[in-house]
Motif scaffolding. Structure first.
Motif, PDB file in Angstrom:
ATOM      1  N   PHE A  30       9.345  10.106 -20.442  1.00  0.00           N
ATOM      2  CA  PHE A  30       9.935   9.334 -20.010  1.00  0.00           C
ATOM      3  C   PHE A  30      10.748   9.277 -18.807  1.00  0.00           C
ATOM      4  CE2 PHE A  30      10.763  11.605 -23.464  1.00  0.00           C
ATOM      5  CZ  PHE A  30      12.173  12.441 -22.867  1.00  0.00           C
ATOM      6  N   LYS A  31      11.572   8.603 -18.215  1.00  0.00           N
ATOM      7  CA  LYS A  31      12.487   9.298 -17.380  1.00  0.00           C
ATOM      8  C   LYS A  31      14.534   8.994 -17.769  1.00  0.00           C
ATOM      9  CE  LYS A  31      11.892   5.768 -13.875  1.00  0.00           C
ATOM     10  NZ  LYS A  31      11.830   5.045 -12.422  1.00  0.00           N
ATOM     11  N   MET A  32      15.383   9.005 -17.363  1.00  0.00           N
ATOM     12  CA  MET A  32      16.294   8.767 -17.351  1.00  0.00           C
ATOM     13  C   MET A  32      17.090   9.198 -15.927  1.00  0.00           C
ATOM     14  SD  MET A  32      16.795  10.797 -20.885  1.00  0.00           S
ATOM     15  CE  MET A  32      16.240  12.781 -20.693  1.00  0.00           C
ATOM     16  N   GLN A  33      18.189   8.869 -15.578  1.00  0.00           N
ATOM     17  CA  GLN A  33      19.071   8.841 -14.795  1.00  0.00           C
ATOM     18  C   GLN A  33      20.293   9.662 -14.981  1.00  0.00           C
ATOM     19  OE1 GLN A  33      17.605   8.175 -11.654  1.00  0.00           O
ATOM     20  NE2 GLN A  33      19.728   9.228 -10.854  1.00  0.00           N
ATOM     21  N   LEU A  34      20.633  10.885 -14.189  1.00  0.00           N
ATOM     22  CA  LEU A  34      21.825  11.910 -14.176  1.00  0.00           C
ATOM     23  C   LEU A  34      22.612  11.384 -13.144  1.00  0.00           C
ATOM     24  CD1 LEU A  34      23.420  14.547 -15.187  1.00  0.00           C
ATOM     25  CD2 LEU A  34      22.038  15.276 -13.349  1.00  0.00           C
ATOM     26  N   HIS A  35      23.973  11.409 -13.351  1.00  0.00           N
ATOM     27  CA  HIS A  35      25.016  11.032 -11.960  1.00  0.00           C
ATOM     28  C   HIS A  35      25.057  11.838 -11.480  1.00  0.00           C
ATOM     29  CE1 HIS A  35      26.362   7.747 -14.889  1.00  0.00           C
ATOM     30  NE2 HIS A  35      26.686   7.944 -15.556  1.00  0.00           N
ATOM     31  N   LYS A  36      24.971  11.597  -9.954  1.00  0.00           N
ATOM     32  CA  LYS A  36      25.878  12.451  -9.122  1.00  0.00           C
ATOM     33  C   LYS A  36      26.803  13.449  -9.118  1.00  0.00           C
ATOM     34  CE  LYS A  36      25.993  12.317  -4.276  1.00  0.00           C
ATOM     35  NZ  LYS A  36      25.459  12.449  -2.896  1.00  0.00           N
ATOM     36  N   GLY A  37      26.645  15.404  -8.867  1.00  0.00           N
ATOM     37  CA  GLY A  37      27.600  15.901  -9.308  1.00  0.00           C
ATOM     38  C   GLY A  37      26.813  16.500 -10.715  1.00  0.00           C
ATOM     39  N   PHE A  38      26.814  15.955 -10.844  1.00  0.00           N
ATOM     40  CA  PHE A  38      26.613  17.102 -13.062  1.00  0.00           C
ATOM     41  C   PHE A  38      25.371  17.442 -12.978  1.00  0.00           C
ATOM     42  CE2 PHE A  38      29.673  13.183 -13.007  1.00  0.00           C
ATOM     43  CZ  PHE A  38      30.855  13.980 -14.276  1.00  0.00           C
TER      44      PHE A  38
END
Length: 104
Positions: A6-14
């Motif tokens: 599966f894929k998920m999305q990280l917020h920029k800078g974290f």
């Protein structure tokens, strides 16, 4: 043993914070995941898009449906919601991936 991706999305800078939080995975969460039947679990980061790619192995993937009911899972999701795309219940937005090739 079945593989689930599966894929998920990280917020920029974290990026560093995400890695840090997983380096110190709560023992009660690790126990829950193993008791649910997860034998292996890896998460990879595509640094160019901040997409997270997860892959786990387990005998009965339907047991994943049990996880949202556990308080420790709810607590982990609340802990992670500030650094990644999350649903209203704080679970990560997760998109199943279809396996198109496997070399054993």
């Amino acid at each position: 043993m079945q593989r689930i991706a599966f894929k998920m999305q990280l917020h920029k800078g974290f990026e560093a914070e995400y890695a840090k939080r997983h380096e110190k995975l709560w023992p009660e969460l690790e126990t829950l995941l193993k008791e649910t039947g997860i034998a292996e679990y890896s998460i990879f980061l595509d640094e160019s898009t901040l997409s997270l790619f997860g892959m786990l192995k387990m005998e009965d993937p339907l047991r994943l449906d049990e996880l949202p009911a556990h308080p420790v899972m709810q607590k982990w999701w609340a802990y992670m919601k500030d650094i990644m795309e999350s649903n209203p219940d704080h679970s990560p937005v997760s998109v199943p991936l279809k396996e198109v090739f496997y070399l054993a």
